[in-house]
Design a protein around this motif. Structure first.
Motif, mmCIF file in Angstrom:
data_model
loop_
_atom_site.group_PDB
_atom_site.id
_atom_site.type_symbol
_atom_site.label_atom_id
_atom_site.label_comp_id
_atom_site.label_asym_id
_atom_site.label_seq_id
_atom_site.Cartn_x
_atom_site.Cartn_y
_atom_site.Cartn_z
ATOM 1 N N VAL A 11 21.356 21.482 11.163
ATOM 2 C CA VAL A 11 20.236 21.827 12.045
ATOM 3 C C VAL A 11 19.253 22.675 11.249
ATOM 4 O O VAL A 11 19.652 23.446 10.376
ATOM 5 N N SER A 12 17.987 22.543 11.554
ATOM 6 C CA SER A 12 16.987 23.337 10.839
ATOM 7 C C SER A 12 16.589 24.590 11.616
ATOM 8 O O SER A 12 15.928 25.465 11.073
ATOM 9 N N SER A 13 16.994 24.660 12.890
ATOM 10 C CA SER A 13 16.728 25.860 13.682
ATOM 11 C C SER A 13 17.864 26.047 14.689
ATOM 12 O O SER A 13 18.587 25.099 14.999
ATOM 13 N N PHE A 14 17.992 27.256 15.191
ATOM 14 C CA PHE A 14 19.038 27.531 16.167
ATOM 15 C C PHE A 14 18.812 26.721 17.445
ATOM 16 O O PHE A 14 19.751 26.362 18.137
ATOM 17 N N GLY A 15 17.567 26.410 17.747
ATOM 18 C CA GLY A 15 17.248 25.638 18.935
ATOM 19 C C GLY A 15 17.700 24.180 18.857
ATOM 20 O O GLY A 15 17.742 23.490 19.871
ATOM 21 N N ASP A 16 18.027 23.722 17.655
ATOM 22 C CA ASP A 16 18.468 22.334 17.481
ATOM 23 C C ASP A 16 19.937 22.126 17.845
ATOM 24 O O ASP A 16 20.394 20.990 17.896
ATOM 25 N N LEU A 17 20.670 23.205 18.078
ATOM 26 C CA LEU A 17 22.076 23.065 18.452
ATOM 27 C C LEU A 17 22.170 22.370 19.801
ATOM 28 O O LEU A 17 21.442 22.714 20.727
ATOM 29 N N SER A 18 23.045 21.386 19.891
ATOM 30 C CA SER A 18 23.161 20.645 21.139
ATOM 31 C C SER A 18 24.629 20.521 21.551
ATOM 32 O O SER A 18 25.537 20.795 20.773
ATOM 33 N N ILE A 19 24.816 20.078 22.767
ATOM 34 C CA ILE A 19 26.160 19.919 23.310
ATOM 35 C C ILE A 19 26.903 18.860 22.499
ATOM 36 O O ILE A 19 26.390 17.760 22.298
ATOM 37 N N PRO A 20 28.104 19.173 22.030
ATOM 38 C CA PRO A 20 28.872 18.177 21.267
ATOM 39 C C PRO A 20 29.293 17.005 22.146
ATOM 40 O O PRO A 20 29.377 17.120 23.373
ATOM 41 N N LYS A 21 29.565 15.894 21.511
ATOM 42 C CA LYS A 21 29.939 14.665 22.236
ATOM 43 C C LYS A 21 31.219 14.847 23.046
ATOM 44 O O LYS A 21 31.374 14.252 24.104
ATOM 45 N N TRP A 22 32.140 15.666 22.545
ATOM 46 C CA TRP A 22 33.432 15.816 23.214
ATOM 47 C C TRP A 22 33.352 16.709 24.454
ATOM 48 O O TRP A 22 34.268 16.731 25.261
ATOM 49 N N TRP A 23 32.264 17.479 24.610
ATOM 50 C CA TRP A 23 32.150 18.438 25.702
ATOM 51 C C TRP A 23 32.056 17.703 27.030
ATOM 52 O O TRP A 23 31.314 16.746 27.176
#
Length: 133
Positions: free
Chosen positions: A66-78
């Protein structure tokens, strides 16, 4: 030179750029395989620019950095039913980041956080103070 000639030069440059992205027949390759290849090349270039090295760079399952903290997303397994819990955790993480006055993730965080969110093992080697913990 007059203004009309300048416009012609810029349109010629645009045409050259368009032709460069086409194959010999003049058609643009928009196949899924080609788009995936372009994405892989862009990610590899980003990793090189940030000096991110992978132990197994040919593993197709390594998540993209990710290039920014805002790019973190919910993982597929969640579990989607618990999406609000993930969002709450992400909100708390973002608050801690703001309190620490960090603007962008360090290279170890760029690759490490998505890797850990995918429940993958990680051995991180980076200088002291680079944000490993």
């Amino acid at each position: 030179r007059n203004k009309d000639n300048d416009d012609d030069d810029s349109s010629t440059d645009d045409n050259k750029k368009q032709l460069a992205s086409r194959d010999r027949t003049g058609k643009r390759d928009t196949s899924e395989a080609k788009l995936q290849q372009i994405h892989k090349e862009q990610i590899a270039a980003f990793r090189r620019s940030m000096c991110i090295r992978l132990g197994n760079k040919h593993d197709p399952h390594v998540p993209d950095p990710v290039s920014s903290f805002g790019d973190l997303s919910i993982p597929k397994w969640w579990d989607n039913a618990r999406e609000s819990q993930f969002q709450n955790g992400l909100r708390a993480l973002n608050q801690n980041i703001e309190h620490g006055r960090w603007k962008e993730p360090t290279p170890i965080q760029m690759q490490g956080m998505p890797t850990l969110l995918e429940r993958r093992d990680l051995i991180g080697c980076a200088p002291t103070g680079s944000g490993k913990s």
